[in-house]
Design an enzyme around this catalytic site. Structure first.
Site, PDB file in Angstrom:
ATOM      1  N   TYR A  92       0.927  -1.416   0.117  1.00  0.00           N
ATOM      2  CA  TYR A  92      -0.254   0.023   0.161  1.00  0.00           C
ATOM      3  C   TYR A  92       0.905   1.315  -0.021  1.00  0.00           C
ATOM      4  O   TYR A  92       1.186   1.764   1.016  1.00  0.00           O
ATOM      5  CB  TYR A  92      -0.884  -0.110   1.266  1.00  0.00           C
ATOM      6  N   TRP A  98      -3.739   6.072   2.678  1.00  0.00           N
ATOM      7  CA  TRP A  98      -5.110   5.930   2.738  1.00  0.00           C
ATOM      8  C   TRP A  98      -5.935   6.677   3.994  1.00  0.00           C
ATOM      9  O   TRP A  98      -5.092   6.830   4.945  1.00  0.00           O
ATOM     10  CB  TRP A  98      -5.372   4.240   3.218  1.00  0.00           C
ATOM     11  N   ASN A  99      -7.025   6.833   3.630  1.00  0.00           N
ATOM     12  CA  ASN A  99      -7.937   7.827   4.528  1.00  0.00           C
ATOM     13  C   ASN A  99      -7.722   7.326   6.079  1.00  0.00           C
ATOM     14  O   ASN A  99      -7.060   7.855   6.965  1.00  0.00           O
ATOM     15  CB  ASN A  99      -9.200   7.837   3.733  1.00  0.00           C
ATOM     16  N   TRP A 100      -8.605   6.014   6.171  1.00  0.00           N
ATOM     17  CA  TRP A 100      -8.696   5.714   7.706  1.00  0.00           C
ATOM     18  C   TRP A 100      -7.420   5.206   8.424  1.00  0.00           C
ATOM     19  O   TRP A 100      -7.302   5.543   9.283  1.00  0.00           O
ATOM     20  CB  TRP A 100     -10.188   5.006   8.008  1.00  0.00           C
ATOM     21  N   ASP A 101      -6.677   4.734   7.516  1.00  0.00           N
ATOM     22  CA  ASP A 101      -5.347   4.252   7.877  1.00  0.00           C
ATOM     23  C   ASP A 101      -4.371   5.560   8.506  1.00  0.00           C
ATOM     24  O   ASP A 101      -4.115   5.618   9.697  1.00  0.00           O
ATOM     25  CB  ASP A 101      -4.486   3.649   6.951  1.00  0.00           C
ATOM     26  N   GLY A 144     -14.131   0.071   3.705  1.00  0.00           N
ATOM     27  CA  GLY A 144     -12.569  -0.533   4.236  1.00  0.00           C
ATOM     28  C   GLY A 144     -12.483  -2.040   4.594  1.00  0.00           C
ATOM     29  O   GLY A 144     -11.536  -2.339   4.868  1.00  0.00           O
ATOM     30  N   ASP A 181     -13.151  -4.794   2.640  1.00  0.00           N
ATOM     31  CA  ASP A 181     -13.258  -4.923   0.969  1.00  0.00           C
ATOM     32  C   ASP A 181     -14.137  -6.560   0.735  1.00  0.00           C
ATOM     33  O   ASP A 181     -15.024  -6.162  -0.087  1.00  0.00           O
ATOM     34  CB  ASP A 181     -11.807  -5.244   0.372  1.00  0.00           C
ATOM     35  N   ARG A 196      -5.934 -12.920   0.666  1.00  0.00           N
ATOM     36  CA  ARG A 196      -6.438 -11.770   0.000  1.00  0.00           C
ATOM     37  C   ARG A 196      -7.746 -12.122  -0.582  1.00  0.00           C
ATOM     38  O   ARG A 196      -8.250 -13.469  -0.862  1.00  0.00           O
ATOM     39  CB  ARG A 196      -5.270 -11.194  -1.183  1.00  0.00           C
ATOM     40  N   GLU A 201      -0.608  -6.764   9.394  1.00  0.00           N
ATOM     41  CA  GLU A 201      -1.861  -6.169   8.949  1.00  0.00           C
ATOM     42  C   GLU A 201      -3.064  -6.814   9.814  1.00  0.00           C
ATOM     43  O   GLU A 201      -4.093  -5.904  10.356  1.00  0.00           O
ATOM     44  CB  GLU A 201      -1.946  -6.163   7.594  1.00  0.00           C
TER      45      GLU A 201
HETATM   46  C1  DGY Z   1      -6.757  -2.701  -1.338  1.00  0.00           C
HETATM   47  O1  DGY Z   1      -6.142  -2.236  -2.335  1.00  0.00           O
HETATM   48  O2  DGY Z   1      -6.524  -3.839  -0.828  1.00  0.00           O
HETATM   49  C2  DGY Z   1      -7.271  -1.730  -0.441  1.00  0.00           C
HETATM   50  O3  DGY Z   1      -7.870  -2.322   0.366  1.00  0.00           O
HETATM   51  C3  DGY Z   1      -8.359  -0.953  -1.291  1.00  0.00           C
HETATM   52  O4  DGY Z   1      -8.472   0.175  -0.446  1.00  0.00           O
END
Ligand code: DGY
Length: 428
Positions: free
Chosen positions: A29, A33-36, A159, A161, A195, A392
């Site tokens: 990532y 990222w917003n909430w992160d 958030g 997914d 994932r 994570e």
């Molecule tokens: C991702 O790419 O996995 C993210 O969660 C999208 O915000």
């Protein structure tokens, strides 16, 4: 162990700093990222207050003219992530994604202001209008019919997914025929079993393509897009954030704005009933087009206490679920009820434990007088980080760390919450 983990957590935040904003983790990532970012500010605040404010201020530099704060800000192009800015084609001053993410910002700004100090007061005050515009955007565009319940136009906006919350609605999404052969990058960094699946990615991208084709017109996306689902996560998080924004409004003498926020809260209390699923006696996601409920009890439902929402009966039934769920795993709170058919303890939002959810849920439970449950969640969170480090997310059955490593918000949650003893330390 405490001192070692404290030091490591600080090092992770510093290493993931890209000059005033923090990436969730390198490579997997590589953007803001917003909430992160907002949760990360809580971590920075324990050792560098100026840097904590900077994190949030830089996030709001990407705010759109209509008030929306995007879920990703692409400050520089990075081939390690897909889909990047050339796919989204959105944003103003800063290239961005085209929808938002859980609006935790007002709650964290409120906590930083209430932690004291003139500087915090000044910086919180200067963010107030931006926060208000952000909340107005959410109420207008994610509750366009004024039902009092907040929907998401993409699972990424929640958030969470690949949560089972979206299964019914995602099944209805017809994959765009012209997606082509895109290359996912996430599975180059993390085991594919941890994932979302390919069929979900095709639908994630289909929804992005639709938004892009509409020029990111939010009214059209909510009205005509293939996915618009009431989300217990964003609904409860916005309710809490509205309450915290109200505290700020009262503190800063914003009386007209305070009345506007109170009206949102009154509407949300009514709307909360729309996501109560009698069939499973819990709060569940609900398709805003068909009215169909999800049958999944995800950890987002447990945010009802954080929101201060729900009737006595609903809250009692949720507590029963939480006891049952906690009895079924070694480490709580799993992101999905282990009794649900889709439960997979290592796959992203289908089972793993996430520190930021635990932080909000435990806080809400403590405020509701459920101190033993709150402590159980906090002690489990602490043990996971002590034994595994800053992953994570974590397998709720084995405790194994999963997903990306050296993760910013896990480090932040250690510094601000799980690694601390006592309420005072948690306030900031
Ligand atoms: C991702 O790419 O996995 C993210 O969660 C999208 O915000």
């Amino acid at each position: 162990m405490q001192a070692v983990r404290d030091r490591e957590a600080i090092e992770i935040l510093k290493a993931n700093d890209r000059g005033g904003y923090t990436v969730p983790t390198s490579r997997l990532y590589p953007y803001q990222w917003n909430w992160d970012s907002v949760f990360v500010a809580l971590g920075f605040h324990t050792f560098d207050k100026d840097r904590a404010w900077r994190e949030i201020e830089m996030l709001f530099e990407g705010q759109w003219d209509d008030g929306m704060v995007p879920h990703i800000l692409f400050r520089r192009d990075d081939p390690d992530y897909f889909p990047g800015p050339s796919v989204w084609r959105a944003g103003g001053a800063i290239q961005s994604s085209g929808h938002s993410q859980p609006p935790v910002a007002a709650s964290v700004v409120c906590a930083l202001v209430e932690a004291g100090g003139e500087e915090g007061e000044r910086r919180g005050r200067s963010l107030f209008d931006k926060l208000l515009a952000y909340h107005r955007w959410f109420h207008r565009h994610r509750d366009p019919h004024g039902k009092g319940v907040i929907g998401v136009v993409h699972p990424w906006e929640s958030g969470r997914d690949n949560s089972a919350d979206w299964d019914n609605a995602m099944r209805q999404v017809r994959i765009a025929p012209d997606l082509g052969n895109y290359q996912r990058r996430d599975t180059a960094h993390v085991d594919a079993d941890q994932r979302p699946k390919q069929a979900e990615y095709d639908r994630f991208l289909t929804l992005v393509t639709f938004g892009r084709d509409q020029g990111w017109n939010q009214d059209t996306i909510a009205r005509e897009g293939q996915f618009f689902v009431a989300d217990p996560g964003n609904h409860f998080i916005l309710m809490r954030a509205d309450r915290d924004l109200l505290r700020l409004a009262e503190r800063f003498g914003k009386t007209v704005e305070a009345d506007e926020i109170r009206a949102w809260l009154t509407a949300s209390e009514v709307g909360t009933n729309l996501i109560w699923n009698d069939d499973v006696s819990a709060f569940c996601a609900r398709d805003l087009r068909s009215g169909q409920f999800s049958d999944a009890i995800s950890s987002a439902a447990a945010l009802v206490f954080y929101a201060g929402a729900g009737s006595e009966e609903q809250r009692a039934l949720m507590i029963d679920h939480l006891h049952r769920i906690m009895d079924n795993v070694a480490f709580g709170l799993p992101s999905l009820d282990p009794d649900h058919a889709r439960f997979e303890p290592k796959r992203y939002w289908l089972g793993p434990v996430w520190m930021v959810m635990n932080f909000m849920i435990a806080r809400g439970l403590a405020e509701a007088g459920q101190v033993a449950l709150a402590e159980q969640i906090k002690a489990g969170s602490r043990q996971l980080i002590e034994e595994q480090g800053f992953y994570e997310y974590f397998d709720p059955v084995t405790g194994e760390g999963c997903g990306g490593g050296d993760f910013s918000w896990t480090a932040a949650m250690w510094l601000a919450w799980a690694g601390r003893h006592g309420e005072a330390a948690e306030a900031a």
